[in-house]
Design a protein around this motif. Structure first.
Motif, PDB file in Angstrom:
ATOM      1  N   GLN A 292       0.984  -0.896   0.294  1.00 58.61           N
ATOM      2  CA  GLN A 292       0.096  -0.298   0.151  1.00 58.61           C
ATOM      3  C   GLN A 292       0.760   1.373  -0.324  1.00 58.61           C
ATOM      4  O   GLN A 292       0.081   2.504  -0.835  1.00 58.61           O
ATOM      5  N   ILE A 293       2.217   1.286   0.447  1.00 55.68           N
ATOM      6  CA  ILE A 293       3.035   2.166   0.394  1.00 55.68           C
ATOM      7  C   ILE A 293       4.016   2.678  -0.642  1.00 55.68           C
ATOM      8  O   ILE A 293       3.633   3.662  -1.229  1.00 55.68           O
ATOM      9  N   ILE A 294       4.328   0.968  -1.147  1.00 54.93           N
ATOM     10  CA  ILE A 294       5.351   1.687  -1.877  1.00 54.93           C
ATOM     11  C   ILE A 294       3.979   1.181  -3.984  1.00 54.93           C
ATOM     12  O   ILE A 294       5.140   1.739  -5.138  1.00 54.93           O
ATOM     13  N   GLU A 295       3.490   0.763  -3.610  1.00 56.93           N
ATOM     14  CA  GLU A 295       2.508   0.887  -4.759  1.00 56.93           C
ATOM     15  C   GLU A 295       2.658   2.325  -6.511  1.00 56.93           C
ATOM     16  O   GLU A 295       2.841   1.867  -7.247  1.00 56.93           O
ATOM     17  N   PRO A 296       2.312   2.944  -5.075  1.00 57.75           N
ATOM     18  CA  PRO A 296       2.416   4.166  -6.510  1.00 57.75           C
ATOM     19  C   PRO A 296       3.953   4.432  -7.218  1.00 57.75           C
ATOM     20  O   PRO A 296       3.893   4.945  -8.417  1.00 57.75           O
ATOM     21  N   THR A 297       4.052   3.978  -6.146  1.00 58.33           N
ATOM     22  CA  THR A 297       5.883   4.491  -6.776  1.00 58.33           C
ATOM     23  C   THR A 297       6.861   3.298  -8.233  1.00 58.33           C
ATOM     24  O   THR A 297       7.002   3.105  -8.603  1.00 58.33           O
ATOM     25  N   MET A 298       5.955   2.705  -7.240  1.00 58.30           N
ATOM     26  CA  MET A 298       6.521   1.225  -8.106  1.00 58.30           C
ATOM     27  C   MET A 298       5.398   1.437  -9.609  1.00 58.30           C
ATOM     28  O   MET A 298       6.218   1.033 -10.644  1.00 58.30           O
ATOM     29  N   GLN A 299       3.939   1.762  -9.913  1.00 58.51           N
ATOM     30  CA  GLN A 299       3.471   1.975 -10.719  1.00 58.51           C
ATOM     31  C   GLN A 299       4.308   3.298 -11.745  1.00 58.51           C
ATOM     32  O   GLN A 299       4.113   2.971 -12.266  1.00 58.51           O
ATOM     33  N   TRP A 300       4.679   4.077 -10.829  1.00 57.98           N
ATOM     34  CA  TRP A 300       5.488   5.569 -11.679  1.00 57.98           C
ATOM     35  C   TRP A 300       6.454   4.666 -11.958  1.00 57.98           C
ATOM     36  O   TRP A 300       7.515   4.935 -13.605  1.00 57.98           O
ATOM     37  N   LEU A 301       7.063   3.366 -11.538  1.00 61.75           N
ATOM     38  CA  LEU A 301       8.811   3.090 -11.713  1.00 61.75           C
ATOM     39  C   LEU A 301       8.482   2.224 -12.677  1.00 61.75           C
ATOM     40  O   LEU A 301       9.124   1.972 -13.821  1.00 61.75           O
ATOM     41  N   GLY A 302       6.779   1.684 -13.540  1.00 67.65           N
ATOM     42  CA  GLY A 302       6.878   0.773 -14.497  1.00 67.65           C
ATOM     43  C   GLY A 302       7.123  -0.534 -13.858  1.00 67.65           C
ATOM     44  O   GLY A 302       6.959  -1.493 -15.168  1.00 67.65           O
ATOM     45  N   TYR A 303       6.465  -0.993 -12.810  1.00 69.89           N
ATOM     46  CA  TYR A 303       6.414  -2.506 -12.461  1.00 69.89           C
ATOM     47  C   TYR A 303       4.955  -3.219 -12.621  1.00 69.89           C
ATOM     48  O   TYR A 303       4.630  -4.078 -11.786  1.00 69.89           O
ATOM     49  N   GLU A 304       4.058  -2.135 -13.009  1.00 71.11           N
ATOM     50  CA  GLU A 304       2.516  -3.098 -13.028  1.00 71.11           C
ATOM     51  C   GLU A 304       2.006  -2.018 -13.728  1.00 71.11           C
ATOM     52  O   GLU A 304       1.828  -1.037 -14.287  1.00 71.11           O
TER      53      GLU A 304
END
Length: 84
Positions: A72-84
């Motif tokens: 929940q904490i890191i998901e926005p960053t993961m999406q921004w970096l293209g991981y999802e």
């Protein structure tokens, strides 16, 4: 860090993802840092310290509750970096 670094341009910023690390990537980083020869010691250190089995072990040891809280904490960053 990524947002700031990307503004610096390719002559001052190099972005590398851990899952993309290879001996060739280490050479690229050494060249970027103008370290010249001697990357063999860095490659040996990387190979001796990073073991994919450790990643699997740590993941297996994490509880689903902790994993979900972290996601929940890191998901926005993961999406921004293209991981999802």
């Amino acid at each position: 860090a990524c947002q700031y670094g990307r503004k610096l341009g390719p002559d001052r910023y190099l972005e590398v993802k851990l899952e993309e690390m290879t001996e060739g990537t280490i050479d690229t980083i050494a060249d970027f840092l103008d370290l010249g020869a001697g990357t063999g010691a860095v490659i040996n250190a990387y190979n001796s310290q990073f073991k994919e089995s450790n990643v699997s072990y740590r993941k297996a040891q994490a509880s689903s509750k902790k994993t979900e809280a972290l996601r929940q904490i890191i998901e926005p960053t993961m999406q921004w970096l293209g991981y999802e």
